[in-house]
Design a protein around this motif. Sequence first.
Motif, PDB file in Angstrom:
ATOM      1  N   ILE A   1       0.847  -1.201   0.000  1.00 15.90           N
ATOM      2  CA  ILE A   1       0.000   0.000   0.000  1.00 15.90           C
ATOM      3  C   ILE A   1       0.879   1.247   0.000  1.00 15.90           C
ATOM      4  N   ALA A   2       1.909   1.193   0.857  1.00  8.53           N
ATOM      5  CA  ALA A   2       2.806   2.351   0.977  1.00  8.53           C
ATOM      6  C   ALA A   2       3.484   2.658  -0.356  1.00  8.53           C
ATOM      7  N   GLN A   3       3.908   1.592  -1.011  1.00  4.07           N
ATOM      8  CA  GLN A   3       4.612   1.766  -2.290  1.00  4.07           C
ATOM      9  C   GLN A   3       3.654   2.294  -3.361  1.00  4.07           C
ATOM     10  N   GLU A   4       2.485   1.661  -3.448  1.00  7.70           N
ATOM     11  CA  GLU A   4       1.534   2.056  -4.499  1.00  7.70           C
ATOM     12  C   GLU A   4       1.026   3.480  -4.314  1.00  7.70           C
ATOM     13  N   LYS A   5       0.824   3.864  -3.069  1.00  9.67           N
ATOM     14  CA  LYS A   5       0.232   5.186  -2.802  1.00  9.67           C
ATOM     15  C   LYS A   5       1.268   6.223  -2.376  1.00  9.67           C
ATOM     16  N   ASN A   6       2.526   5.792  -2.367  1.00 11.82           N
ATOM     17  CA  ASN A   6       3.620   6.692  -1.979  1.00 11.82           C
ATOM     18  C   ASN A   6       3.395   7.260  -0.573  1.00 11.82           C
ATOM     19  N   ILE A   7       3.125   6.375   0.340  1.00 16.72           N
ATOM     20  CA  ILE A   7       2.877   6.773   1.732  1.00 16.72           C
ATOM     21  C   ILE A   7       4.086   6.356   2.573  1.00 16.72           C
ATOM     22  N   PRO A   8       4.617   7.255   3.383  1.00 17.02           N
ATOM     23  CA  PRO A   8       5.710   6.839   4.271  1.00 17.02           C
ATOM     24  C   PRO A   8       5.240   5.732   5.211  1.00 17.02           C
ATOM     25  N   LEU A   9       6.105   4.778   5.443  1.00 21.19           N
ATOM     26  CA  LEU A   9       5.762   3.631   6.306  1.00 21.19           C
ATOM     27  C   LEU A   9       6.863   3.435   7.335  1.00 21.19           C
ATOM     28  N   THR A  10       6.460   3.287   8.577  1.00 19.55           N
ATOM     29  CA  THR A  10       7.427   2.921   9.622  1.00 19.55           C
ATOM     30  C   THR A  10       7.007   1.583  10.199  1.00 19.55           C
ATOM     31  N   GLU A  11       7.967   0.676  10.260  1.00 16.28           N
ATOM     32  CA  GLU A  11       7.710  -0.653  10.797  1.00 16.28           C
ATOM     33  C   GLU A  11       8.456  -0.776  12.116  1.00 16.28           C
ATOM     34  N   VAL A  12       7.783  -1.255  13.147  1.00 17.77           N
ATOM     35  CA  VAL A  12       8.423  -1.396  14.461  1.00 17.77           C
ATOM     36  C   VAL A  12       8.224  -2.823  14.964  1.00 17.77           C
ATOM     37  N   ALA A  13       9.019  -3.184  15.961  1.00 19.78           N
ATOM     38  CA  ALA A  13       8.906  -4.543  16.505  1.00 19.78           C
ATOM     39  C   ALA A  13       7.713  -4.674  17.435  1.00 19.78           C
ATOM     40  N   TYR A  14       7.591  -3.747  18.361  1.00 21.88           N
ATOM     41  CA  TYR A  14       6.540  -3.820  19.370  1.00 21.88           C
ATOM     42  C   TYR A  14       5.751  -2.512  19.426  1.00 21.88           C
ATOM     43  N   ALA A  15       4.570  -2.588  20.010  1.00 19.12           N
ATOM     44  CA  ALA A  15       3.775  -1.374  20.234  1.00 19.12           C
ATOM     45  C   ALA A  15       4.584  -0.360  21.029  1.00 19.12           C
ATOM     46  N   LEU A  16       5.392  -0.849  21.936  1.00 19.19           N
ATOM     47  CA  LEU A  16       6.234   0.023  22.748  1.00 19.19           C
ATOM     48  C   LEU A  16       7.062   0.976  21.893  1.00 19.19           C
ATOM     49  N   ASP A  17       7.525   0.482  20.751  1.00 18.18           N
ATOM     50  CA  ASP A  17       8.388   1.296  19.903  1.00 18.18           C
ATOM     51  C   ASP A  17       7.653   2.479  19.282  1.00 18.18           C
ATOM     52  N   LEU A  18       6.335   2.406  19.287  1.00 18.52           N
ATOM     53  CA  LEU A  18       5.553   3.523  18.734  1.00 18.52           C
ATOM     54  C   LEU A  18       5.654   4.771  19.602  1.00 18.52           C
ATOM     55  N   VAL A  19       6.008   4.586  20.866  1.00 15.74           N
ATOM     56  CA  VAL A  19       6.106   5.746  21.758  1.00 15.74           C
ATOM     57  C   VAL A  19       7.136   6.727  21.206  1.00 15.74           C
ATOM     58  N   GLY A  20       8.306   6.194  20.876  1.00 13.09           N
ATOM     59  CA  GLY A  20       9.365   7.036  20.327  1.00 13.09           C
ATOM     60  C   GLY A  20       8.986   7.616  18.975  1.00 13.09           C
ATOM     61  N   VAL A  21       8.314   6.799  18.159  1.00 16.95           N
ATOM     62  CA  VAL A  21       7.897   7.271  16.831  1.00 16.95           C
ATOM     63  C   VAL A  21       6.925   8.443  16.983  1.00 16.95           C
ATOM     64  N   MET A  22       5.968   8.280  17.870  1.00 14.18           N
ATOM     65  CA  MET A  22       4.964   9.331  18.059  1.00 14.18           C
ATOM     66  C   MET A  22       5.607  10.618  18.584  1.00 14.18           C
ATOM     67  N   GLN A  23       6.576  10.454  19.460  1.00 15.61           N
ATOM     68  CA  GLN A  23       7.260  11.644  19.977  1.00 15.61           C
ATOM     69  C   GLN A  23       7.917  12.412  18.831  1.00 15.61           C
ATOM     70  N   LYS A  24       8.466  11.665  17.882  1.00 14.05           N
ATOM     71  CA  LYS A  24       9.098  12.326  16.733  1.00 14.05           C
ATOM     72  C   LYS A  24       8.049  12.949  15.813  1.00 14.05           C
ATOM     73  N   VAL A  25       6.952  12.219  15.611  1.00 13.29           N
ATOM     74  CA  VAL A  25       5.899  12.724  14.709  1.00 13.29           C
ATOM     75  C   VAL A  25       5.360  14.059  15.217  1.00 13.29           C
ATOM     76  N   PHE A  26       5.203  14.146  16.535  1.00 11.54           N
ATOM     77  CA  PHE A  26       4.602  15.363  17.092  1.00 11.54           C
ATOM     78  C   PHE A  26       5.651  16.271  17.743  1.00 11.54           C
ATOM     79  N   ALA A  27       6.896  16.089  17.350  1.00 15.87           N
ATOM     80  CA  ALA A  27       7.964  16.894  17.962  1.00 15.87           C
ATOM     81  C   ALA A  27       7.731  18.380  17.732  1.00 15.87           C
ATOM     82  N   GLY A  28       7.091  18.708  16.615  1.00 12.89           N
ATOM     83  CA  GLY A  28       6.872  20.117  16.302  1.00 12.89           C
ATOM     84  C   GLY A  28       5.655  20.705  16.985  1.00 12.89           C
ATOM     85  N   GLY A  29       4.855  19.862  17.638  1.00 14.86           N
ATOM     86  CA  GLY A  29       3.631  20.340  18.299  1.00 14.86           C
ATOM     87  C   GLY A  29       2.693  20.987  17.310  1.00 14.86           C
ATOM     88  N   ALA A  30       2.363  22.248  17.535  1.00 11.00           N
ATOM     89  CA  ALA A  30       1.445  22.968  16.649  1.00 11.00           C
ATOM     90  C   ALA A  30       2.162  23.412  15.401  1.00 11.00           C
TER      91      ALA A  30
END
Lengths: 588, 226
Positions: B197-226
């Motif tokens: 899906i990511a390839q066909e629609k040109n969507i960035p994809l992040t793959e992680v091992a555990y749900a726990l790893d999403l914590v760090g990903v989310m912190q980066k995604v929202f690092a800019g806040g508003a």
Amino acid sequence: MNKGKRKHIWMIMGMAVILILGWNPTDAAFQNGTAEETTAWTEPEGCTVILVGKDASTDGSVMSTHTCDCGVCDWTFRYVPGAEHKGGADRPIYHVSQYVTWPPAQGLKWEKIKDDYIDLDIPQPPRTYAYIHGMFGYMNENQVAISESTIGTHRKLVNSTPSAQLDLTMLTLLGMERAETARDAIRIMGSLAEEYGYGFHDDGEMLAVSDPSEIWIFEIMPVGPLWTPESGQPGAVWCAQRVPDDHVSVCPNESRIGEIDLNDSGYFMASSNVVEFAVEKGLYDPASGEPFNWKKAYSPRETSAAESGGTWARMWRFFDLVAPSKNFSPDTPNMELPFSVKPDKKLSVQDVMHLTRDKYQGTDFDPAAGLRGGPFKNPNYHPRPVEVEGVTYSTPRTIGVNRAEYTTLTQCRGWLPDPIGGIVWLCFGAQDTSCYMPLYIGITEIPQSFQIGDHWEFNRQSARWAFDYVDFHTLVAYSHAIADVKLAQDRWEARAVEMTPAIDAFALKMYQDSPEKAAVYLTEYCNNNANLVVNAWWKLGDDLLVKYRGLSIYDRETRKRVNLPYPEDWLKEVVRYHRLPPQPPRKK
Amino acid sequence: MFDQARFRFPLVWFLALVWTLTAPMGAQEKIPEAQLPLLTTSAGQSQDVTTLNIICEEAGILYDYCDVPDVELLSAGAGLAGREGESRSGFHIEVHTDLEAYPQGTPYKTVIFAIGASLKGMGASGLTVDDEVDRLRKVVEYCRQQGIFIIAVHVGGVSRRGAPGSDNERMIDAVAPSADYLIVTRDSNKDGRFSQIAQEKNIPLTEVAYALDLVGVMQKVFAGGA
């Protein structure tokens, strides 16, 4: 390399490690648990477990029930034989949902479930034990028995991610395969859950775990979705308390274990993190001065029978039925009702069967009383709270409900050899219109009709549908039809109970000569009895259809028909509500 | 002279440690940035949305949550029209957004869908699978029209994925191809479904091992806040 340069490199490496560790969210996950959510996330309205200690039963047996109350789940049963395993053999692990089923054309659940292999194999013991398998494992060849009730836990403890590699069903199967005693089963399930992580399809759960000597309440919780096997922390938190031998207890989707004393190993067992984890998650504050209380920490439910309008009345009702001398009040908060009680009278296996059928008759919560049951006192109309104009209203939730897939009543009897001592009494569908059939644990196969069928395709080859067929035909004129059903239960179920000592004695004699012959005898007896009962229920369904067709009573013997008589109080209400005009007097 | 023999083992261990700790984040596309206010919701009513909310809490990201928002509720913006008190079985609203920073009604800039079908969950909400797919399509379409950043998360793993055409796959079809960013656990993407899906629609994809790893990903995604 000089000392100063080495020191500098080590310092850079050390700082990098600290930075990385500082970023690692694992620490945050286990140190910053939010403490504000104190409401149980799940609202389980499922199964009821009744527990009877060996000195609380009339015959010295240890008993437990599982009313598998679902409505959409798999009801099939199977017999899993014991097996020897060579060194190095592995046991594949599957994620097993209690709720997921497949159309029969695609295959049976317990084959289809293998599609959900999770890439985990755990070492297989040299020998696995035979057991009877329904939604869960129910009893193994050592008379280790299990019954289940979902109790829920805090939202933040639920781990529905694949890091939780074992869910409850899988744990019970592993317990059945490996345990020689109830304590064994608890230790095995607890330690495997800690090692491999517990949850995925399940959250807060209770199991009654018994053998011919003891019966325990075992409760287990996941530890949140951010747990990983690499964390070094247990992947589950659990606790178990033994029911005193002369007591009975109940679990109606509510945690039952309160304060614990782990120094009393005869009555308590727990995971090493039982208190520490609650403190870590803000669920218990040692500085409060209050002793640690398992259910208050992990699965609090602040309600009572009266306050909930009967929705949470099963606990009060059970205690009131078995120990009326204690005058338990429906106003008492459920969390304050006792863990167990000594019953006023010891319970027989038939007493326990009747308890699973209870509909709160004669109490303020009787769902058949007044308008709720209609003219024919049907207790099945509102088994769940009802919503009217956006407002939800409480309705009584009884012990027996017609969404039950089946009910198991396990009986562990220490005075007999295991193959004869252990019995799983099984009734399919609604308890009040069904019939308990014995399955001795020494059998080597179960009827084919027990192994097939699902909710969405009527199947005359499936035993369960025979019982649904009867239940359906009691719904229209319940107060009349249930009397016909009770006659059939007296004939088939009561007779099976009465025959048990004779079957035991004959099987024992054969067993002393040849255990193999005893197994053949017990298998034939259980299968023949089951087939006879299933056939009798198909016929009963036919008879009810004929008898109550068109809201009439067709009497086969007299070949006459009369209208079903309506209760006068119901007719009065119909007249009042609809302002029915009286008919003019007939002209002479 | 550089003392290789004395230094080899600590260096190997150090590199191994760095690799181990950063592996979940490795070999991923650049993490895009998203902005607050944020609404979290479910695509399929499984408990995976609880995991998502806990991840946000652990990451320190304030959010509003509704399990079954329709377009009207979504368009009400931050604070969800003050309807938190209406929560009941099958309809939950939580408001954690900082309403001083983002006053009531501020349009959402990001919506995160936790994909995972649960018949039990949909049943509690009075939804059939068709109802849920229909609701999701409308909500996703609204997000696209309004330029709301869509993140689709799948943490349920392979056994929640199901066969082609399964309930869960229909939830994926309803949301993932329209997402601006996909985050999935490795075993959720075992068959490469999300990669495709990511390839066909040109969507960035992040793959992680555990749900726990999403914590760090989310912190980066929202690092800019508003």
